[in-house]
Motif scaffolding. Structure first.
Motif, PDB file in Angstrom:
ATOM      1  N   SER A 183      -1.292  -9.334  -4.638  1.00  0.00           N
ATOM      2  CA  SER A 183      -1.216  -7.888  -4.418  1.00  0.00           C
ATOM      3  C   SER A 183      -2.415  -7.384  -3.619  1.00  0.00           C
ATOM      4  O   SER A 183      -2.257  -6.634  -2.657  1.00  0.00           O
ATOM      5  CB  SER A 183      -1.144  -7.192  -5.779  1.00  0.00           C
ATOM      6  OG  SER A 183      -1.464  -5.841  -5.655  1.00  0.00           O
ATOM      7  N   SER A 220       2.374  -4.728  -1.883  1.00  0.00           N
ATOM      8  CA  SER A 220       1.230  -4.837  -2.785  1.00  0.00           C
ATOM      9  C   SER A 220       1.595  -4.359  -4.178  1.00  0.00           C
ATOM     10  O   SER A 220       1.266  -4.990  -5.185  1.00  0.00           O
ATOM     11  CB  SER A 220       0.072  -4.019  -2.215  1.00  0.00           C
ATOM     12  OG  SER A 220      -1.027  -4.114  -3.042  1.00  0.00           O
ATOM     13  N   LEU A 270      -3.325  -6.283   0.773  1.00  0.00           N
ATOM     14  CA  LEU A 270      -4.109  -5.124   1.225  1.00  0.00           C
ATOM     15  C   LEU A 270      -5.279  -5.555   2.103  1.00  0.00           C
ATOM     16  O   LEU A 270      -5.576  -4.926   3.121  1.00  0.00           O
ATOM     17  CB  LEU A 270      -4.647  -4.332   0.029  1.00  0.00           C
ATOM     18  CG  LEU A 270      -3.637  -3.524  -0.778  1.00  0.00           C
ATOM     19  CD1 LEU A 270      -4.326  -2.828  -1.936  1.00  0.00           C
ATOM     20  CD2 LEU A 270      -2.972  -2.489   0.106  1.00  0.00           C
ATOM     21  N   ALA A 319      -4.033  -6.611   5.498  1.00  0.00           N
ATOM     22  CA  ALA A 319      -3.670  -5.442   6.295  1.00  0.00           C
ATOM     23  C   ALA A 319      -4.928  -4.731   6.799  1.00  0.00           C
ATOM     24  O   ALA A 319      -4.985  -4.308   7.963  1.00  0.00           O
ATOM     25  CB  ALA A 319      -2.814  -4.486   5.462  1.00  0.00           C
ATOM     26  N   SER A 320      -5.958  -4.627   5.934  1.00  0.00           N
ATOM     27  CA  SER A 320      -7.209  -3.977   6.357  1.00  0.00           C
ATOM     28  C   SER A 320      -7.826  -4.726   7.523  1.00  0.00           C
ATOM     29  O   SER A 320      -8.255  -4.116   8.507  1.00  0.00           O
ATOM     30  CB  SER A 320      -8.227  -3.941   5.215  1.00  0.00           C
ATOM     31  OG  SER A 320      -7.692  -3.358   4.076  1.00  0.00           O
TER      32      SER A 320
END
Lengths: 316, 307
Positions: B234, B286, B238, B241-242
């Motif tokens: 999860s 996520s 993130l 993606a960041s």
């Protein structure tokens, strides 16, 4: 307690030593000739310049001497010079770090101020639709990508409130209102996942505390519900919340590094991204070292504060 | 975000706060099975469905995809949702749904690889530390402490600064960042298990360290690791993606959710749909793994299990 403090400080020094070693070795791990890569974007590479930079970075020495030279520089507050601007790395970071720390601090404040009433509401209204709404939001908010929230906020403000200064940064000392207005959106975007996390923990820990014997005693001696909640239950319920705050500061810091990119805020996040793009490794090393050191020290202070607040913590 | 275990409450899970019924019918075999118990945890079940959906989208994306994610069509750019383009089109007229399906491929692939590396390396290091103790234990765990000292994103950024951008390196960077979590997670219960009588008996019978760790210790530390794998997926989604959003992860033209969101910002005032849907896709992936991990913990924790 004193013994515990000393032990924690020794741990901290050891961790910082390891961190510095890894950051030092970082540049040596770069595949190929680091100096050629650093100068890669430049058109006027002469053998002289290459040799100069090699000497400036101390790469002509054996590796343990290099580390010693670098570490003693760091301890004297000398992190080397930025390859492109030639300015000391400490100066570059010194100009940016306060911005990042301000956003992080404001986000922490906002998260706690928002989470406490929400958590109390959910715990007191247990089983009602209000509780359900808060719980669903707390679950979904936990994985909310803060940079996405930032992008959407920016969109809505530029359409419906075009006069709002949504982008950029002004120092607080120059224009306090302008400073807070510009930081409002990034702070909200970064802290939402933390609001969700803290609300959730406060709700469950408050419910647990409200079921305990001493709360029943307080009620049976006739204390008002308000007094039971705020004088008896809240203080105990906050202990797990404080632990989580300590853990989450690192995530907050990570979120701030990314959100600076969305709102064009000149903090260390934008500094390090820029430094990577121009292969300015001394600057990259400096940012990672300083920010990690700040993070490690803050974590230790949270741990110490925690041990000080909660007498049940063992100093083992 | 919280510790790579996205910091869910250490209390009761998100199950509904029902009053226990006084008379309980005996559970059928199905009800006592894994899925039966999962069904009775609606939030965990929702997470399971979301996670399966996302994994299927990643695996079958190219087959399901209605359009070529790279095909440009200037006449069709900046469209909102429609019958032809369910989620609209971007500034080059590329189909957003197709790009999200292919983006899941990158995101989930990188995240699975990263958590896979972290689980294998971390668990092996943790088990070795627990088994050998002494200076081996101290060296391994001190190194893990040092890695844990870095803020997550910053360590990943530093690793990418060394390795250079790209999907593979992003997976490697996130894997390194998550390794200490699994080392700690495997070491603590392993220390307990190694003291149990049957392990001493196995040692007395002359079992090799590898056999003891694999046959006797690993099954006992598997449950918390499985929960952590799901929760780490999860947060890894993130982080990936960041990093792509920052331009350090997946490079164009490969579709990636973070990159789509980053690129769509420039043309957002013309059409916000790509930004809305690419972010929503990150959130759903996520969220799914997070809820599933939470539900899994409730299921695998014997103290919460009803007979």
């Amino acid at each position: 307690m004193a013994q515990y403090v000393v032990r924690r400080v020794l741990d901290l020094l050891f961790v910082l030593f390891g961190v510095s070693l890894l950051i030092f070795l970082m540049v040596r791990f770069i595949p190929g000739d680091a100096v050629a890569i650093m100068l890669g974007a430049n058109t006027d590479i002469t053998p002289d310049r290459v040799e100069n930079l090699r000497r400036q970075l101390g790469l002509h020495l054996p590796i343990h001497e290099q580390y010693w030279q670098w570490l003693s520089g760091v301890l004297r507050g000398d992190l080397g010079n930025s390859i492109w601007t030639g300015r000391p790395v400490t100066q570059e970071i010194g100009a940016r770090l306060p911005v990042t720390l301000e956003i992080t601090g404001l986000s922490l404040l906002f998260a706690v101020v928002a989470a406490v009433p929400l958590g109390v509401l959910a715990a007191r209204a247990r089983g009602t639709w209000g509780d359900l709404v808060v719980r669903v939001m707390a679950i979904a908010g936990l994985t909310l990508p803060s940079f996405w929230v930032g992008v959407l906020l920016l969109y809505f403000f530029s359409i419906y409130l075009p006069t709002w200064p949504a982008i950029g940064y002004v120092p607080f000392t120059q224009d306090p209102l302008g400073n807070l207005a510009r930081l409002a959106l990034p702070v909200v975007a970064v802290s939402l996942p933390m609001v969700a996390g803290l609300t959730r923990i406060l709700r469950s820990s408050l419910l647990e505390v409200l079921n305990s014997d001493f709360v029943r005693t307080a009620r049976s001696k006739g204390a008002s519900e308000r007094a039971v909640l705020y004088k008896h239950a809240m203080r105990n319920a906050m202990i797990p919340v404080i632990t989580v705050i300590g853990v989450q500061v690192g995530y907050l810091l990570s979120g701030v590094v990314v959100i600076e990119q969305v709102f064009a805020i000149p903090g260390v996040g934008r500094l390090i991204i820029g430094a990577i793009n121009e292969r300015n490794y001394p600057l990259v090393q400096g940012v990672v070292l300083i920010v990690t050191a700040v993070f490690v020290v803050v974590n230790m202070l949270v741990d110490l504060a925690y041990a000080w607040i909660d007498p049940r913590v063992e100093y083992a | 975000m919280s510790a790579p275990s996205t910091g869910p409450a250490p209390g009761p899970g998100p199950g509904p706060a029902t009053v226990p019924t006084p008379v309980r019918m005996p559970r059928s075999a199905f009800e006592r099975s894994f899925f039966g118990r999962l069904l009775r945890n609606p939030v965990g079940f929702l997470g399971f469905v979301l996670a399966v959906f996302v994994i299927l989208a990643a695996a079958l994306g190219p087959l399901l995809s209605p359009h070529d994610p790279l095909a440009q069509s200037i006449r069709e750019r900046f469209q909102g949702p429609s019958a032809a383009h369910w989620l609209g089109t971007d500034n080059f007229g590329r189909d957003t749904l197709a790009r999200i399906l292919h983006g899941y491929r990158t995101s989930i692939g990188v995240s699975l690889g990263a958590v896979g590396i972290a689980t294998m390396v971390g668990a092996v290091l943790g088990l070795l530390a627990a088994f050998f103790g002494g200076w081996i234990d101290r060296i391994i765990m001190r190194l893990m402490d040092v890695l844990l000292a870095f803020p997550i994103i910053l360590l990943a950024i530093a690793v990418l600064a060394v390795l250079g951008p790209g999907s593979f390196n992003t997976g490697l960077a996130i894997g390194i960042v998550y390794t200490p979590i699994f080392a700690r997670l495997a070491r603590a219960p392993a220390l307990t298990v190694l003291n149990w009588d049957y392990v001493s008996a196995a040692r007395a019978l002359g079992s090799s360290p590898a056999r003891i760790l694999a046959r006797h210790v690993t099954p006992n530390v598997l449950a918390p690791i499985m929960v952590q794998v799901t929760l780490s997926l999860s947060t890894a989604i993130l982080v990936e993606a960041s990093l792509s959003f920052l331009g350090l992860g997946t490079q164009p033209p490969t579709p990636s959710l973070g990159l789509m969101l980053s690129e769509s910002r420039n043309t957002m005032l013309l059409s916000p749909w790509v930004s809305v849907f690419s972010g929503l896709a990150i959130l759903l992936a996520s969220l799914g793994f997070n809820l599933f991990g939470d539900g899994l913990r409730d299921l695998l924790d014997p103290t919460l299990r009803d007979a």
